[in-house]
Design an enzyme around this catalytic site. Structure first.
Site, PDB file in Angstrom:
ATOM      1  N   ALA A 256     -20.614  -3.076  39.197  1.00 18.44           N
ATOM      2  CA  ALA A 256     -21.571  -2.011  39.541  1.00 18.44           C
ATOM      3  C   ALA A 256     -22.280  -1.449  38.300  1.00 18.44           C
ATOM      4  O   ALA A 256     -23.495  -1.226  38.317  1.00 18.44           O
ATOM      5  CB  ALA A 256     -20.871  -0.897  40.306  1.00 18.44           C
ATOM      6  N   TRP A 257     -21.527  -1.209  37.223  1.00 17.15           N
ATOM      7  CA  TRP A 257     -22.173  -0.708  35.991  1.00 17.15           C
ATOM      8  C   TRP A 257     -23.156  -1.747  35.467  1.00 17.15           C
ATOM      9  O   TRP A 257     -24.238  -1.405  35.000  1.00 17.15           O
ATOM     10  CB  TRP A 257     -21.131  -0.371  34.916  1.00 17.15           C
TER      11      TRP A 257
ATOM     12  N   ASP B 210     -10.444 -11.009  27.739  1.00 18.81           N
ATOM     13  CA  ASP B 210      -9.886  -9.730  27.295  1.00 18.81           C
ATOM     14  C   ASP B 210     -10.808  -9.148  26.223  1.00 18.81           C
ATOM     15  O   ASP B 210     -11.101  -9.824  25.233  1.00 18.81           O
ATOM     16  CB  ASP B 210      -8.480  -9.986  26.722  1.00 18.81           C
TER      17      ASP B 210
ATOM     18  N   LYS C  71     -14.876   5.422  28.849  1.00 16.59           N
ATOM     19  CA  LYS C  71     -14.016   6.235  29.709  1.00 16.59           C
ATOM     20  C   LYS C  71     -12.658   6.443  29.074  1.00 16.59           C
ATOM     21  O   LYS C  71     -12.119   5.554  28.427  1.00 16.59           O
ATOM     22  CB  LYS C  71     -13.819   5.519  31.045  1.00 16.59           C
TER      23      LYS C  71
HETATM   24  N1  SAM Z   1     -17.407  -0.293  35.777  1.00 18.29           N
HETATM   25  C1  SAM Z   1     -16.907  -1.222  36.794  1.00 18.29           C
HETATM   26  C2  SAM Z   1     -17.919  -1.270  37.911  1.00 18.29           C
HETATM   27  O1  SAM Z   1     -18.746  -0.353  37.979  1.00 18.29           O
HETATM   28  O2  SAM Z   1     -17.912  -2.203  38.714  1.00 18.29           O
HETATM   29  C3  SAM Z   1     -15.526  -0.802  37.261  1.00 18.29           C
HETATM   30  C4  SAM Z   1     -14.473  -0.990  36.204  1.00 18.29           C
HETATM   31  S1  SAM Z   1     -12.791  -0.819  36.730  1.00 18.29           S
HETATM   32  C5  SAM Z   1     -12.645   0.917  36.863  1.00 18.29           C
HETATM   33  C6  SAM Z   1     -11.861  -1.181  35.273  1.00 18.29           C
HETATM   34  C7  SAM Z   1     -11.821  -2.654  34.883  1.00 18.29           C
HETATM   35  O3  SAM Z   1     -11.298  -2.792  33.549  1.00 18.29           O
HETATM   36  C8  SAM Z   1     -10.907  -3.506  35.767  1.00 18.29           C
HETATM   37  O4  SAM Z   1     -11.666  -4.463  36.457  1.00 18.29           O
HETATM   38  C9  SAM Z   1      -9.949  -4.175  34.763  1.00 18.29           C
HETATM   39  O5  SAM Z   1      -9.662  -5.521  35.079  1.00 18.29           O
HETATM   40  C10 SAM Z   1     -10.736  -4.085  33.472  1.00 18.29           C
HETATM   41  N2  SAM Z   1      -9.937  -4.230  32.231  1.00 18.29           N
HETATM   42  C11 SAM Z   1      -8.801  -3.578  31.897  1.00 18.29           C
HETATM   43  N3  SAM Z   1      -8.346  -3.995  30.695  1.00 18.29           N
HETATM   44  C12 SAM Z   1      -9.232  -4.919  30.238  1.00 18.29           C
HETATM   45  C13 SAM Z   1      -9.315  -5.722  29.058  1.00 18.29           C
HETATM   46  N4  SAM Z   1      -8.400  -5.630  28.076  1.00 18.29           N
HETATM   47  N5  SAM Z   1     -10.344  -6.582  28.933  1.00 18.29           N
HETATM   48  C14 SAM Z   1     -11.279  -6.678  29.925  1.00 18.29           C
HETATM   49  N6  SAM Z   1     -11.256  -5.939  31.054  1.00 18.29           N
HETATM   50  C15 SAM Z   1     -10.252  -5.076  31.218  1.00 18.29           C
END
Ligand code: SAM
Length: 192
Positions: free
Chosen positions: A35-36, A79, A144
């Site tokens: 979405a972002w 990652d 965030k």
């Molecule tokens: N901003 C996104 C949207 O609007 O669709 C929603 C993001 S969601 C709240 C948080 C995301 O961070 C998850 O999909 C998770 O898999 C990802 N995430 C967490 N740790 C991460 C990492 N080390 N590297 C990449 N992505 C990571």
């Protein structure tokens, strides 16, 4: 329509602070479901929707799979903290540079508030390594975090390399959650 309600938080922040401009190169960390990135594609014109405006770049990264989106390049199963990801970003970005780093990343919540807070702060701190590699001077970082005892540490680290740092709590973010955003602007590379 947006893939996730989180879009409204970025729209709100961008309407107020104009973080994303047409032609900008943007890296979206923790981008799934996308979405972002949808908002970023619109705002930087990376799908070339408005031929009058410069065409930007959007690169989204997530551990999870992200469905394709016109105007965005996704690194699924990557990652953000991994140097392999940094190397790929350098290749994908024009001049190997980003104007803006967005991060809506969050760890899988353990339910232990302090532990989750600390984990997310460490993830935010790792964005400073990423910034050092790819963020252009004068660039911005929107990230965030969950409120807690290490916030000051993060804020201090941001203030070392950014000219301004503000704390944001968008209306679209649930009032009862400890979620906040730092908007750090005017990046300067750290002197070593
Ligand atoms: N901003 C996104 C949207 O609007 O669709 C929603 C993001 S969601 C709240 C948080 C995301 O961070 C998850 O999909 C998770 O898999 C990802 N995430 C967490 N740790 C991460 C990492 N080390 N590297 C990449 N992505 C990571």
């Amino acid at each position: 329509s947006f893939r996730c309600r989180s879009a409204f938080k970025l729209l709100e922040i961008d309407d107020k602070f104009r973080v994303l401009r047409p032609g900008d190169a943007v890296v979206d960390c923790g981008a799934a479901p996308g979405a972002w990135s949808q908002v970023a594609v619109q705002r930087v014109n990376s799908a070339g929707t408005d031929p009058e405006l410069p065409c930007g770049t959007v690169v989204g990264i997530d551990l999870l799979n992200i469905r394709p989106l016109e105007g965005a390049h996704f690194l699924s199963s990557h990652d953000v903290t991994d140097p392999v990801t940094h190397a790929k970003l350098l290749e994908l970005l024009p001049n190997s540079q980003a104007c803006v780093i967005l991060s809506d990343m969050a760890p899988n919540a353990s339910g232990f508030r302090e532990m989750d807070h600390e984990k997310l702060i460490l993830m935010c701190l790792s964005l400073l390594d990423l910034a050092e590699r790819i963020l252009q001077p004068g660039g911005s970082l929107l990230c965030k975090y969950w409120d807690g005892i290490y916030v000051q540490k993060l804020q201090e680290e941001l203030l070392r390399v950014f000219g301004s740092v503000r704390t944001l709590k968008p209306h679209a973010s649930r009032k009862d959650s400890s979620e906040r955003y730092f908007l750090a602007r005017l990046y300067r590379k750290p002197v070593k």
